[in-house]
Design an enzyme around this catalytic site. Structure first.
Site, PDB file in Angstrom:
ATOM      1  N   HIS A 298      25.942  47.688  34.817  1.00  0.00           N
ATOM      2  CA  HIS A 298      25.610  47.105  33.522  1.00  0.00           C
ATOM      3  C   HIS A 298      24.997  48.166  32.606  1.00  0.00           C
ATOM      4  O   HIS A 298      25.275  48.199  31.399  1.00  0.00           O
ATOM      5  CB  HIS A 298      24.628  45.946  33.684  1.00  0.00           C
ATOM      6  CG  HIS A 298      25.256  44.701  34.229  1.00  0.00           C
ATOM      7  ND1 HIS A 298      26.352  44.110  33.654  1.00  0.00           N
ATOM      8  CD2 HIS A 298      24.923  43.922  35.298  1.00  0.00           C
ATOM      9  CE1 HIS A 298      26.677  43.029  34.335  1.00  0.00           C
ATOM     10  NE2 HIS A 298      25.835  42.891  35.337  1.00  0.00           N
TER      11      HIS A 298
ATOM     12  N   ASP B  81      31.173  44.725  38.570  1.00  0.00           N
ATOM     13  CA  ASP B  81      31.690  44.653  39.941  1.00  0.00           C
ATOM     14  C   ASP B  81      32.644  45.815  40.214  1.00  0.00           C
ATOM     15  O   ASP B  81      32.597  46.445  41.276  1.00  0.00           O
ATOM     16  CB  ASP B  81      32.424  43.332  40.163  1.00  0.00           C
ATOM     17  CG  ASP B  81      31.474  42.171  40.422  1.00  0.00           C
ATOM     18  OD1 ASP B  81      30.273  42.423  40.652  1.00  0.00           O
ATOM     19  OD2 ASP B  81      31.933  41.016  40.388  1.00  0.00           O
TER      20      ASP B  81
ATOM     21  N   HIS C 249      26.066  47.359  41.269  1.00  0.00           N
ATOM     22  CA  HIS C 249      26.504  46.394  40.254  1.00  0.00           C
ATOM     23  C   HIS C 249      25.527  46.371  39.080  1.00  0.00           C
ATOM     24  O   HIS C 249      25.952  46.408  37.913  1.00  0.00           O
ATOM     25  CB  HIS C 249      26.599  44.999  40.883  1.00  0.00           C
ATOM     26  CG  HIS C 249      26.804  43.906  39.888  1.00  0.00           C
ATOM     27  ND1 HIS C 249      28.050  43.464  39.488  1.00  0.00           N
ATOM     28  CD2 HIS C 249      25.904  43.147  39.194  1.00  0.00           C
ATOM     29  CE1 HIS C 249      27.920  42.509  38.604  1.00  0.00           C
ATOM     30  NE2 HIS C 249      26.629  42.297  38.396  1.00  0.00           N
ATOM     31  N   GLU C 250      24.231  46.310  39.380  1.00  0.00           N
ATOM     32  CA  GLU C 250      23.235  46.281  38.308  1.00  0.00           C
ATOM     33  C   GLU C 250      23.261  47.577  37.500  1.00  0.00           C
ATOM     34  O   GLU C 250      23.129  47.560  36.264  1.00  0.00           O
ATOM     35  CB  GLU C 250      21.837  46.046  38.900  1.00  0.00           C
ATOM     36  CG  GLU C 250      21.663  44.721  39.618  1.00  0.00           C
ATOM     37  CD  GLU C 250      21.921  43.536  38.706  1.00  0.00           C
ATOM     38  OE1 GLU C 250      21.634  43.635  37.491  1.00  0.00           O
ATOM     39  OE2 GLU C 250      22.427  42.514  39.201  1.00  0.00           O
TER      40      GLU C 250
END
Length: 428
Positions: free
Chosen positions: A283, A368, A279-280
């Site tokens: 980004h 996500d 998820h990170e």
């Protein structure tokens, strides 16, 4: 515009800001209390009632405390402006230092020190009473004050030269000073992206290389799949300050590094950690970080241009309780213009804050979906449930309060979207 008209405008916007904040907080408190007695159906088999009620109580306590801080800050704002606090302070310092840079820097420094002294009891109570009451505080009082001293010293070492440059540009660079100041500020922000993870953050926390070979192999496999290059995998001793857990990546260019809180590693299984990291990384790969930086730079350019206009308007000063004519040279008002602008900007832009929240939640959904593409969506759901539980994040926020403030979607909405993404991928 007359000074009286600007004073009235300021008071009106302040009243609107306070009213909306109070109304939204009241809604949040009522909504969370109303749903305290039962775990939402979709979480009934995953979250204990006791954990759900702890999250509700923690949320209500934080919201009530934020209301207290809200009215304290409003009182301080009025005291600095309309009640003449800054006028008195500037007169005293001007009488001591006379015109010039020493007066301007001392005014800014005095303002920061006074503001910090007012905030200190609030931060102390939040850490050692509110956070401690719910089992989150792990910080000693010695560490609290040591952090305060370190951050103050770093702020002085970094901030004073930057402010000196900006004030010099305001005085010497002509009508386009704000553009040159923006270039300096933007360069400074980019420099901090490089220096923070490698120079500043280690002054506060200990970063050690990840030693779990199996977890490291799993993470390196994920990074290879998504095409992410990092200078290292590190574990941060977040547990010496808080029981909250997190993971993040920081840095820019060659200084990029992935950081896990030790509390996160202790709580999540390896496949769940991989999903959180995916998820990170989402980004980064989806350029959310770059987009945010571009928006911040663009908005800051607009704000500096507005300040470039306001610093020449007598009504801007007098409408906020300051008489710039006390000073023999109007260039000596530059520091005061900066202070006043910083004080009133949040009031006049408050109603725009949901725009940032909307964008942030959109990015969270996209990250996500990215994580679900490269890892198992069920693993991310399991990790999110644990994180919501461990951080005592309410599962039942007020929808309007959440839409206005929250940078992350509510748990139920976020997990539902993840499951929909999984189903689409399975049938795609």
């Amino acid at each position: 515009m007359s000074s009286l008209a600007f004073s009235v405008l300021f008071v009106v916007f302040l009243a609107i800001s306070l009213s909306v904040r109070f109304w939204l907080s009241s809604r949040q408190i009522r909504h969370v209390i109303q749903h305290r007695s039962a775990v939402p159906a979709e979480f009934a088999e995953k979250i204990l009632l006791s954990a759900h009620q702890k999250a509700a109580d923690y949320t209500v306590a934080k919201t009530k405390f934020s209301l207290f801080g809200l009215f304290v800050n409003a009182a301080v704002l009025i005291g600095f402006t309309l009640l003449g606090g800054l006028q008195w302070l500037s007169a005293k310092l001007f009488g001591w230092a006379g015109p010039g840079m020493i007066y301007q820097l001392s005014l800014l420094l005095a303002f920061v020190l006074i503001s910090g002294a007012i905030d200190l009891p609030i931060e102390y109570y939040k850490q050692f009473v509110l956070e401690a009451r719910y089992g989150f505080n792990k910080m000693t009082r010695k560490l609290f004050f040591l952090d305060l001293l370190k951050s103050s010293a770093i702020g002085a070492v970094i901030g004073l030269p930057l402010v000196w440059v900006v004030l010099t540009l305001m005085d010497k660079a002509g009508d386009l000073w704000w553009f040159y100041a923006w270039l300096v500020w933007s360069g400074f922000q980019l420099l901090m992206l490089v220096l923070f993870p490698t120079v500043i953050a280690p002054l506060f926390n200990k970063f050690t290389p990840l030693t779990d070979d199996s977890l490291r192999a799993r993470i390196e496999g994920l990074m290879q799949r998504v095409g992410f290059a990092s200078k290292g995998l590190f574990v941060m001793d977040g547990s010496k300050r808080s029981a909250h857990g997190n993971a993040y990546f920081s840095g820019f260019g060659a200084s990029k590094r992935i950081v896990f809180f030790d509390t996160l590693l202790a709580r999540l299984a390896p496949h769940e950690i991989e999903a959180v990291l995916a998820h990170e990384l989402g980004h980064f790969k989806l350029k959310h970080i770059v987009k945010r930086i571009v928006v911040i730079f663009a908005v800051s350019l607009v704000f500096l241009a507005v300040l470039g206009f306001l610093k020449h308007q007598i009504w801007f000063f007098t409408g906020l309780g300051v008489n710039p004519l006390l000073l023999t040279d109007l260039s000596n008002n530059n520091a005061m213009a900066l202070i006043l602008f910083m004080l009133v900007l949040p009031i006049f832009t408050f109603l725009l804050s949901p725009l940032s929240s909307i964008t942030s939640r959109k990015h969270e959904f996209e990250a996500d979906a990215f994580a679900a593409k490269y890892t198992n969506a069920d693993d991310l759901v399991a990790a999110l449930v644990k994180l919501y539980e461990d951080n005592a994040s309410t599962l039942t926020p007020d929808p309007l309060h959440s839409a206005f403030y929250d940078s992350h979607p509510p748990a139920a909405v976020r997990i539902k979207r993840l499951m929909e993404t999984k189903l689409i991928a399975a049938h795609g």
